[in-house]
Design a protein around this motif. Structure first.
Motif, PDB file in Angstrom:
ATOM      1  N   VAL A  75      48.330 -37.995 -21.026  1.00  0.00           N
ATOM      2  CA  VAL A  75      48.057 -38.900 -19.906  1.00  0.00           C
ATOM      3  C   VAL A  75      48.401 -38.165 -18.617  1.00  0.00           C
ATOM      4  O   VAL A  75      49.300 -37.333 -18.583  1.00  0.00           O
ATOM      5  CB  VAL A  75      48.858 -40.218 -19.990  1.00  0.00           C
ATOM      6  N   GLN A  76      47.682 -38.465 -17.533  1.00  0.00           N
ATOM      7  CA  GLN A  76      47.918 -37.816 -16.247  1.00  0.00           C
ATOM      8  C   GLN A  76      47.603 -38.783 -15.121  1.00  0.00           C
ATOM      9  O   GLN A  76      46.483 -39.298 -15.014  1.00  0.00           O
ATOM     10  CB  GLN A  76      47.048 -36.568 -16.119  1.00  0.00           C
ATOM     11  N   LEU A  77      48.618 -39.069 -14.294  1.00  0.00           N
ATOM     12  CA  LEU A  77      48.431 -39.901 -13.115  1.00  0.00           C
ATOM     13  C   LEU A  77      47.829 -39.074 -11.993  1.00  0.00           C
ATOM     14  O   LEU A  77      48.180 -37.900 -11.806  1.00  0.00           O
ATOM     15  CB  LEU A  77      49.764 -40.476 -12.640  1.00  0.00           C
ATOM     16  N   SER A  78      46.918 -39.688 -11.217  1.00  0.00           N
ATOM     17  CA  SER A  78      46.420 -39.017 -10.022  1.00  0.00           C
ATOM     18  C   SER A  78      47.571 -38.886  -9.023  1.00  0.00           C
ATOM     19  O   SER A  78      48.554 -39.639  -9.094  1.00  0.00           O
ATOM     20  CB  SER A  78      45.263 -39.802  -9.404  1.00  0.00           C
ATOM     21  N   PRO A  79      47.491 -37.945  -8.087  1.00  0.00           N
ATOM     22  CA  PRO A  79      48.584 -37.760  -7.132  1.00  0.00           C
ATOM     23  C   PRO A  79      48.963 -39.033  -6.372  1.00  0.00           C
ATOM     24  O   PRO A  79      50.144 -39.255  -6.081  1.00  0.00           O
ATOM     25  CB  PRO A  79      48.036 -36.683  -6.187  1.00  0.00           C
ATOM     26  N   ASP A  80      47.965 -39.893  -6.054  1.00  0.00           N
ATOM     27  CA  ASP A  80      48.274 -41.129  -5.319  1.00  0.00           C
ATOM     28  C   ASP A  80      48.669 -42.278  -6.236  1.00  0.00           C
ATOM     29  O   ASP A  80      48.957 -43.383  -5.771  1.00  0.00           O
ATOM     30  CB  ASP A  80      47.093 -41.551  -4.444  1.00  0.00           C
ATOM     31  N   GLY A  81      48.674 -42.045  -7.551  1.00  0.00           N
ATOM     32  CA  GLY A  81      49.100 -43.059  -8.489  1.00  0.00           C
ATOM     33  C   GLY A  81      48.095 -44.172  -8.728  1.00  0.00           C
ATOM     34  O   GLY A  81      48.410 -45.161  -9.402  1.00  0.00           O
ATOM     35  N   ARG A  82      46.870 -44.028  -8.230  1.00  0.00           N
ATOM     36  CA  ARG A  82      45.873 -45.092  -8.373  1.00  0.00           C
ATOM     37  C   ARG A  82      44.998 -44.952  -9.609  1.00  0.00           C
ATOM     38  O   ARG A  82      44.385 -45.921 -10.056  1.00  0.00           O
ATOM     39  CB  ARG A  82      44.978 -45.126  -7.126  1.00  0.00           C
ATOM     40  N   ARG A  83      44.885 -43.749 -10.126  1.00  0.00           N
ATOM     41  CA  ARG A  83      44.043 -43.495 -11.285  1.00  0.00           C
ATOM     42  C   ARG A  83      44.879 -42.865 -12.401  1.00  0.00           C
ATOM     43  O   ARG A  83      45.877 -42.205 -12.162  1.00  0.00           O
ATOM     44  CB  ARG A  83      42.880 -42.559 -10.931  1.00  0.00           C
ATOM     45  N   LEU A  84      44.405 -43.077 -13.636  1.00  0.00           N
ATOM     46  CA  LEU A  84      45.088 -42.527 -14.793  1.00  0.00           C
ATOM     47  C   LEU A  84      44.055 -41.898 -15.723  1.00  0.00           C
ATOM     48  O   LEU A  84      43.080 -42.553 -16.114  1.00  0.00           O
ATOM     49  CB  LEU A  84      45.845 -43.628 -15.538  1.00  0.00           C
ATOM     50  N   LEU A  85      44.242 -40.612 -16.039  1.00  0.00           N
ATOM     51  CA  LEU A  85      43.422 -39.941 -17.044  1.00  0.00           C
ATOM     52  C   LEU A  85      44.101 -40.080 -18.398  1.00  0.00           C
ATOM     53  O   LEU A  85      45.311 -39.849 -18.523  1.00  0.00           O
ATOM     54  CB  LEU A  85      43.247 -38.461 -16.715  1.00  0.00           C
ATOM     55  N   VAL A  86      43.329 -40.470 -19.417  1.00  0.00           N
ATOM     56  CA  VAL A  86      43.854 -40.604 -20.771  1.00  0.00           C
ATOM     57  C   VAL A  86      42.986 -39.768 -21.701  1.00  0.00           C
ATOM     58  O   VAL A  86      41.766 -39.931 -21.743  1.00  0.00           O
ATOM     59  CB  VAL A  86      43.852 -42.074 -21.241  1.00  0.00           C
ATOM     60  N   VAL A  87      43.609 -38.844 -22.430  1.00  0.00           N
ATOM     61  CA  VAL A  87      42.911 -37.976 -23.375  1.00  0.00           C
ATOM     62  C   VAL A  87      43.088 -38.572 -24.770  1.00  0.00           C
ATOM     63  O   VAL A  87      44.211 -38.743 -25.245  1.00  0.00           O
ATOM     64  CB  VAL A  87      43.468 -36.542 -23.331  1.00  0.00           C
ATOM     65  N   LEU A  88      41.944 -38.864 -25.430  1.00  0.00           N
ATOM     66  CA  LEU A  88      41.966 -39.617 -26.676  1.00  0.00           C
ATOM     67  C   LEU A  88      41.111 -38.978 -27.760  1.00  0.00           C
ATOM     68  O   LEU A  88      40.212 -38.191 -27.468  1.00  0.00           O
ATOM     69  CB  LEU A  88      41.404 -41.036 -26.447  1.00  0.00           C
ATOM     70  N   ASP A  89      41.376 -39.384 -29.010  1.00  0.00           N
ATOM     71  CA  ASP A  89      40.412 -39.145 -30.074  1.00  0.00           C
ATOM     72  C   ASP A  89      39.183 -39.992 -29.794  1.00  0.00           C
ATOM     73  O   ASP A  89      39.277 -41.077 -29.218  1.00  0.00           O
ATOM     74  CB  ASP A  89      40.978 -39.563 -31.435  1.00  0.00           C
ATOM     75  N   ALA A  90      38.022 -39.514 -30.233  1.00  0.00           N
ATOM     76  CA  ALA A  90      36.815 -40.327 -30.147  1.00  0.00           C
ATOM     77  C   ALA A  90      36.812 -41.353 -31.282  1.00  0.00           C
ATOM     78  O   ALA A  90      37.541 -41.218 -32.263  1.00  0.00           O
ATOM     79  CB  ALA A  90      35.566 -39.454 -30.228  1.00  0.00           C
ATOM     80  N   ALA A  91      35.991 -42.378 -31.141  1.00  0.00           N
ATOM     81  CA  ALA A  91      35.858 -43.369 -32.199  1.00  0.00           C
ATOM     82  C   ALA A  91      35.375 -42.680 -33.474  1.00  0.00           C
ATOM     83  O   ALA A  91      34.479 -41.844 -33.443  1.00  0.00           O
ATOM     84  CB  ALA A  91      34.868 -44.450 -31.778  1.00  0.00           C
ATOM     85  N   GLY A  92      35.992 -43.014 -34.597  1.00  0.00           N
ATOM     86  CA  GLY A  92      35.624 -42.377 -35.851  1.00  0.00           C
ATOM     87  C   GLY A  92      36.273 -41.026 -36.047  1.00  0.00           C
ATOM     88  O   GLY A  92      35.976 -40.335 -37.020  1.00  0.00           O
ATOM     89  N   LEU A  93      37.144 -40.617 -35.109  1.00  0.00           N
ATOM     90  CA  LEU A  93      37.897 -39.359 -35.191  1.00  0.00           C
ATOM     91  C   LEU A  93      37.008 -38.124 -35.165  1.00  0.00           C
ATOM     92  O   LEU A  93      37.407 -37.051 -35.609  1.00  0.00           O
ATOM     93  CB  LEU A  93      38.787 -39.342 -36.443  1.00  0.00           C
ATOM     94  N   GLU A  94      35.788 -38.246 -34.680  1.00  0.00           N
ATOM     95  CA  GLU A  94      34.910 -37.095 -34.526  1.00  0.00           C
ATOM     96  C   GLU A  94      34.766 -36.784 -33.044  1.00  0.00           C
ATOM     97  O   GLU A  94      34.122 -37.517 -32.309  1.00  0.00           O
ATOM     98  CB  GLU A  94      33.537 -37.374 -35.154  1.00  0.00           C
ATOM     99  N   GLY A  95      35.379 -35.689 -32.607  1.00  0.00           N
ATOM    100  CA  GLY A  95      35.349 -35.337 -31.192  1.00  0.00           C
ATOM    101  C   GLY A  95      36.448 -36.026 -30.420  1.00  0.00           C
ATOM    102  O   GLY A  95      37.397 -36.577 -30.978  1.00  0.00           O
ATOM    103  N   GLY A  96      36.318 -35.965 -29.099  1.00  0.00           N
ATOM    104  CA  GLY A  96      37.342 -36.547 -28.231  1.00  0.00           C
ATOM    105  C   GLY A  96      36.731 -37.103 -26.975  1.00  0.00           C
ATOM    106  O   GLY A  96      35.555 -36.851 -26.665  1.00  0.00           O
ATOM    107  N   VAL A  97      37.516 -37.872 -26.249  1.00  0.00           N
ATOM    108  CA  VAL A  97      37.073 -38.442 -24.983  1.00  0.00           C
ATOM    109  C   VAL A  97      38.187 -38.323 -23.960  1.00  0.00           C
ATOM    110  O   VAL A  97      39.373 -38.248 -24.304  1.00  0.00           O
ATOM    111  CB  VAL A  97      36.655 -39.931 -25.111  1.00  0.00           C
TER     112      VAL A  97
END
Length: 208
Positions: A75-97
């Motif tokens: 997870v990564q907060l934007s510098p201003d704290g308004r946005r959040l990046l979330v790194v996840l498994d893709a649905a079905g565990l094939e790939g990522g999002v």
């Protein structure tokens, strides 16, 4: 644990463990640039994974946790704290999002899909760019506003990418791998800037 860097004193401890008491090794906190907000993954001990948000230095929770239904890698907060990046498994565990969320409304704003799971996402200091890296040694930089890539896929080291940082002027990307190499890249051209910086072989390095 929140530590005062001047005195070394522990200011606050925030509990990230799930309700069943099991340790969650995925928990990697992210702090906003002004130091007022922290985000970190939390597990309930079941299939649902949460992202908790807390005010600093009080440690007070900010609303209910953000709920996602897949494994969180970063997870990564934007510098201003308004946005959040979330790194996840893709649905079905094939790939990522990689998803971006509005912290205030808890709404998902955009989603990037990948053929393989990504390991991290990092904002530039001004929040206009972000870099995404994976365990195959590949990194790419994207425009935060459009989610469009601004570089080709960058790959110069076979080791997994475990860290990345973009300079304040937005011109240079530094990537760190588990092999101990730190590589500099020109973002505009996508070209390598010299040989990897020296590190300790087989010791992971995280540029900042």
């Amino acid at each position: 644990v929140l530590v005062d860097t001047d005195s070394g004193r522990v200011v606050r401890t925030i509990e990230l463990r799930p309700e069943n008491g099991e340790d969650d090794r995925r928990a990697t906190p992210s702090v906003s640039a002004d130091g007022s907000l922290v985000a970190a993954p939390r597990s309930t001990g079941g299939n649902v994974i949460l992202v908790g948000l807390w005010r600093l230095p009080s440690g007070r929770p900010v609303g209910e946790p953000l709920v996602v239904d897949r494994t969180i890698h970063d997870v990564q907060l934007s510098p201003d704290g308004r946005r959040l990046l979330v790194v996840l498994d893709a649905a079905g565990l094939e790939g990522g999002v990689v998803e971006t969320w509005d912290v205030r409304t808890r709404r998902r704003l955009r989603t990037l899909e990948f053929a393989q799971v990504q390991s991290l996402a990092r904002f530039s200091p001004d929040g206009r760019l972000f870099a995404v890296g994976n365990r195959s040694g590949e990194t790419r930089v994207y425009d935060t506003a459009t989610f469009e890539p601004v570089t080709r896929v960058l790959s110069a080291d076979p080791g997994a990418i475990i860290g990345a940082a973009i300079t304040r002027d937005g011109r240079t990307l530094a990537t760190g791998s588990e092999t101990g190499a730190v590589q500099l890249w020109d973002i505009r051209s996508g070209q390598v800037l010299g040989a990897p910086l020296p590190g300790v072989p087989s010791s992971g390095v995280i540029p900042a």
